[in-house]
Design an enzyme around this catalytic site. Structure first.
Site, PDB file in Angstrom:
ATOM      1  N   LYS A  73       0.782  -1.385   0.048  1.00 22.94           N
ATOM      2  CA  LYS A  73      -0.033   0.084  -0.029  1.00 22.94           C
ATOM      3  C   LYS A  73       0.873   1.191   0.125  1.00 22.94           C
ATOM      4  CE  LYS A  73      -4.403  -1.531   1.948  1.00 22.94           C
ATOM      5  NZ  LYS A  73      -5.327  -1.676   2.900  1.00 22.94           N
ATOM      6  N   ASP A 109     -10.536   3.115   2.039  1.00 19.79           N
ATOM      7  CA  ASP A 109     -10.957   2.379   3.160  1.00 19.79           C
ATOM      8  C   ASP A 109     -11.698   3.240   4.108  1.00 19.79           C
ATOM      9  OD1 ASP A 109      -9.810  -0.149   2.819  1.00 19.79           O
ATOM     10  OD2 ASP A 109      -7.938   0.329   3.509  1.00 19.79           O
TER      11      ASP A 109
HETATM   12  P1  NAP Z   1      -1.433  -2.944  10.281  1.00 18.65           P
HETATM   13  O1  NAP Z   1      -1.029  -1.986   9.269  1.00 18.65           O
HETATM   14  O2  NAP Z   1      -0.581  -4.237  10.318  1.00 18.65           O
HETATM   15  O3  NAP Z   1      -1.849  -2.500  11.466  1.00 18.65           O
HETATM   16  C1  NAP Z   1      -2.124  -3.415  12.723  1.00 18.65           C
HETATM   17  C2  NAP Z   1      -2.213  -2.492  13.948  1.00 18.65           C
HETATM   18  O4  NAP Z   1      -2.643  -3.417  14.927  1.00 18.65           O
HETATM   19  C3  NAP Z   1      -0.559  -1.983  14.569  1.00 18.65           C
HETATM   20  O5  NAP Z   1      -1.084  -0.864  15.172  1.00 18.65           O
HETATM   21  C4  NAP Z   1      -0.260  -2.839  15.451  1.00 18.65           C
HETATM   22  O6  NAP Z   1       0.497  -2.480  16.477  1.00 18.65           O
HETATM   23  C5  NAP Z   1      -1.679  -3.342  16.114  1.00 18.65           C
HETATM   24  N1  NAP Z   1      -1.583  -4.784  16.693  1.00 18.65           N
HETATM   25  C6  NAP Z   1      -1.119  -5.849  16.326  1.00 18.65           C
HETATM   26  N2  NAP Z   1      -1.197  -6.931  17.107  1.00 18.65           N
HETATM   27  C7  NAP Z   1      -1.743  -6.336  18.264  1.00 18.65           C
HETATM   28  C8  NAP Z   1      -1.857  -6.856  19.723  1.00 18.65           C
HETATM   29  N3  NAP Z   1      -1.695  -8.028  19.938  1.00 18.65           N
HETATM   30  N4  NAP Z   1      -2.156  -6.013  20.624  1.00 18.65           N
HETATM   31  C9  NAP Z   1      -2.086  -4.786  20.496  1.00 18.65           C
HETATM   32  N5  NAP Z   1      -1.985  -4.105  19.175  1.00 18.65           N
HETATM   33  C10 NAP Z   1      -1.761  -4.839  18.195  1.00 18.65           C
HETATM   34  O7  NAP Z   1      -2.733  -3.620   9.855  1.00 18.65           O
HETATM   35  P2  NAP Z   1      -3.898  -3.042   9.315  1.00 18.65           P
HETATM   36  O8  NAP Z   1      -3.964  -2.895   7.708  1.00 18.65           O
HETATM   37  O9  NAP Z   1      -4.421  -1.751   9.785  1.00 18.65           O
HETATM   38  O10 NAP Z   1      -5.340  -4.138   9.623  1.00 18.65           O
HETATM   39  C11 NAP Z   1      -5.608  -4.149  10.907  1.00 18.65           C
HETATM   40  C12 NAP Z   1      -7.102  -4.934  11.192  1.00 18.65           C
HETATM   41  O11 NAP Z   1      -8.052  -4.135  10.298  1.00 18.65           O
HETATM   42  C13 NAP Z   1      -6.787  -6.409  10.312  1.00 18.65           C
HETATM   43  O12 NAP Z   1      -7.356  -7.076  11.382  1.00 18.65           O
HETATM   44  C14 NAP Z   1      -7.480  -6.237   9.093  1.00 18.65           C
HETATM   45  O13 NAP Z   1      -7.911  -7.509   8.488  1.00 18.65           O
HETATM   46  C15 NAP Z   1      -8.340  -5.296   9.385  1.00 18.65           C
HETATM   47  N6  NAP Z   1      -9.062  -4.476   8.216  1.00 18.65           N
HETATM   48  C16 NAP Z   1     -10.033  -4.575   7.673  1.00 18.65           C
HETATM   49  C17 NAP Z   1     -10.596  -3.803   6.346  1.00 18.65           C
HETATM   50  C18 NAP Z   1     -12.133  -3.829   6.288  1.00 18.65           C
HETATM   51  O14 NAP Z   1     -12.335  -3.698   4.826  1.00 18.65           O
HETATM   52  N7  NAP Z   1     -12.930  -4.563   6.832  1.00 18.65           N
HETATM   53  C19 NAP Z   1      -9.693  -2.968   5.885  1.00 18.65           C
HETATM   54  C20 NAP Z   1      -8.508  -2.988   6.523  1.00 18.65           C
HETATM   55  C21 NAP Z   1      -7.858  -3.759   7.511  1.00 18.65           C
HETATM   56  P3  NAP Z   1       2.136  -2.717  16.274  1.00 18.65           P
HETATM   57  O15 NAP Z   1       2.561  -1.930  15.232  1.00 18.65           O
HETATM   58  O16 NAP Z   1       2.632  -2.339  17.795  1.00 18.65           O
HETATM   59  O17 NAP Z   1       2.301  -4.364  15.889  1.00 18.65           O
END
Ligand code: NAP
Length: 280
Positions: A73, A109
Site C-alpha cells: 500500500k 478504506d
Molecule cells: P497493520 O497496518 O499491520 O496494523 C495493525 C495494528 O494493530 C498496528 O497498530 C499493530 O501495532 C496493532 N497490533 C497488532 N497486534 C496487536 C496486539 N496483539 N495488541 C495490540 N495491538 C496490536 O494492519 P491494518 O491493515 O491496519 O489491519 C488491521 C486490522 O484491520 C486487520 O484485522 C485487518 O484485517 C482489518 N482491516 C479490515 C478492513 C476492512 O475492510 N474491513 C480493511 C483494512 C484492515 P504494532 O505496530 O505495535 O504491532
C-alpha cells in the site's frame, strides 16, 4: 455464472502477498456479473519489493483497475502519476485508477468505513467521541475519515508512540493518544488491530465492564464475523458491527471509480456474506 473471458474482456485485479484468501475477487466479480460488464477480476501474488514492477505491468497490460493490499500500500505510491488528497495524506494507496493514460492512486478504506456505518443506519460520527484501537494502516484511514466526518474527538490506543502520533496527526485538532480504559467514555469504539482473528483475547486487554448500551462497537475484522470483542460488547448491551460493511463499501468505491457506474451494493454484500459463511 461468470461469462467466459474473450479477446475483449477487460481485466482488473488485486496485488498483495499473501493474496490467495482475499475476498476482493468474490466482491468484484459479483459486481461485474450483476451489471453485465465483460470484466474479470483476478488476484496477483506480488512479492514484497516488486510493487513498482506490478504497476509497470498494469500499464503494459492495460489493466482497468487495481486494488492494492499488504505489503504494497505504501510501496506503490512512488510508481504512480498522481494521488487523491486522501491517498496523499495517508501516504498509502489501496486503489489504482487509470485516468487518461495516467495512473491515479486513491485510498477508499476510510470513506468505505463511513459509507458502511451510514448504510447500516448508525448515527453520524459528527460531534461524537471516537476511540480507535490500533495505529496501523486501517487505523490511519479511519482516523482521517472520522475527523473529516466531524468527530469531536479521535482517540488512538497503540503500542508504538510514533505510530500513535502519526495517527493522531491525521485527525488534526480532534486527534489524541489515549489509554485503553478511555473506551468507557467513547461513543464509538473501533478495533483496528488483528486481535480477534483467532482466540478470545480482547485488544489491549480491554475490560468489557467498561462497555455499555448506547455505544457502537465496530470490529474491522470480518472473519470470524463475531469476534470476542463483539460478543463481549453485545453482552453489555452495545450495538455491534463487523468489518464486512467496510470491505464491501471500499470495494464499491473502487468499482464506481473504475467503471463510472454505481456499484451493485446488494450483490456485492450478498457475495461477501456467502463467501464468509461458506468458509466457517
Ligand atoms: P497493520 O497496518 O499491520 O496494523 C495493525 C495494528 O494493530 C498496528 O497498530 C499493530 O501495532 C496493532 N497490533 C497488532 N497486534 C496487536 C496486539 N496483539 N495488541 C495490540 N495491538 C496490536 O494492519 P491494518 O491493515 O491496519 O489491519 C488491521 C486490522 O484491520 C486487520 O484485522 C485487518 O484485517 C482489518 N482491516 C479490515 C478492513 C476492512 O475492510 N474491513 C480493511 C483494512 C484492515 P504494532 O505496530 O505495535 O504491532
Amino acid at each position: 455464472m461468470l461469462r467466459t473471458p474473450s479477446g475483449t474482456t477487460r481485466v482488473a485485479g488485486v496485488i498483495g502477498d499473501p493474496v490467495s484468501h482475499t475476498l476482493s475477487p468474490t466482491l468484484h466479480n459479483a459486481a461485474f456479473q450483476a451489471t453485465g460488464l465483460d470484466w474479470v477480476y483476478v488476484a496477483f501474488p506480488v512479492r514484497r519489493g516488486a510493487a513498482a514492477d506490478a504497476v509497470g505491468a498494469m500499464r503494459a497490460f492495460r489493466l482497468v483497475g487495481l486494488s492494492v493490499t499488504m505489503p504494497h500500500k505504501t510501496a506503490v505510491v512512488g510508481a504512480l502519476d498522481d494521488l487523491t488528497p486522501t491517498a496523499a495524506a495517508l501516504g498509502a494507496v489501496n486503489t489504482i485508477i487509470p485516468r487518461g493514460g495516467a495512473l491515479l492512486g486513491d485510498s477508499t478504506d476510510g470513506d468505505g468505513f463511513i459509507d458502511a456505518l451510514r448504510a447500516e443506519g448508525h448515527a453520524e460520527l459528527s460531534g461524537r467521541r471516537i476511540i480507535i484501537l490500533g495505529a496501523g494502516g486501517a487505523a490511519r484511514a479511519v482516523a482521517l475519515a472520522a475527523a473529516s466526518a466531524g468527530a469531536a474527538a479521535v482517540e488512538i490506543v497503540g503500542r508504538q508512540p510514533s505510530a500513535v502520533a502519526a495517527c493522531t496527526a491525521l485527525a488534526g485538532s480532534s486527534g489524541r493518544g489515549a489509554p485503553i480504559d478511555a473506551v468507557g467514555d467513547a461513543d464509538v469504539i473501533i478495533n483496528a488491530t488483528p486481535v480477534g482473528m483467532a482466540g478470545t483475547d480482547l485488544p489491549f486487554g480491554l475490560d468489557p465492564g467498561r462497555l455499555s448500551a448506547g455505544q457502537l462497537v465496530v470490529d474491522l475484522i470480518y472473519i470470524p464475523p463475531t469476534t470476542a470483542l463483539l460478543a463481549a460488547a453485545a453482552e453489555q448491551g452495545a450495538t455491534v458491527t463487523n468489518g464486512l460493511g467496510m470491505l464491501v463499501h471500499q470495494a464499491a468505491r473502487q468499482f464506481a471509480a473504475w467503471t463510472g457506474q454505481p456499484a451493485p451494493l446488494a450483490a456485492m454484500a450478498r457475495a461477501g456474506q456467502q463467501a464468509i459463511f461458506s468458509n466457517l
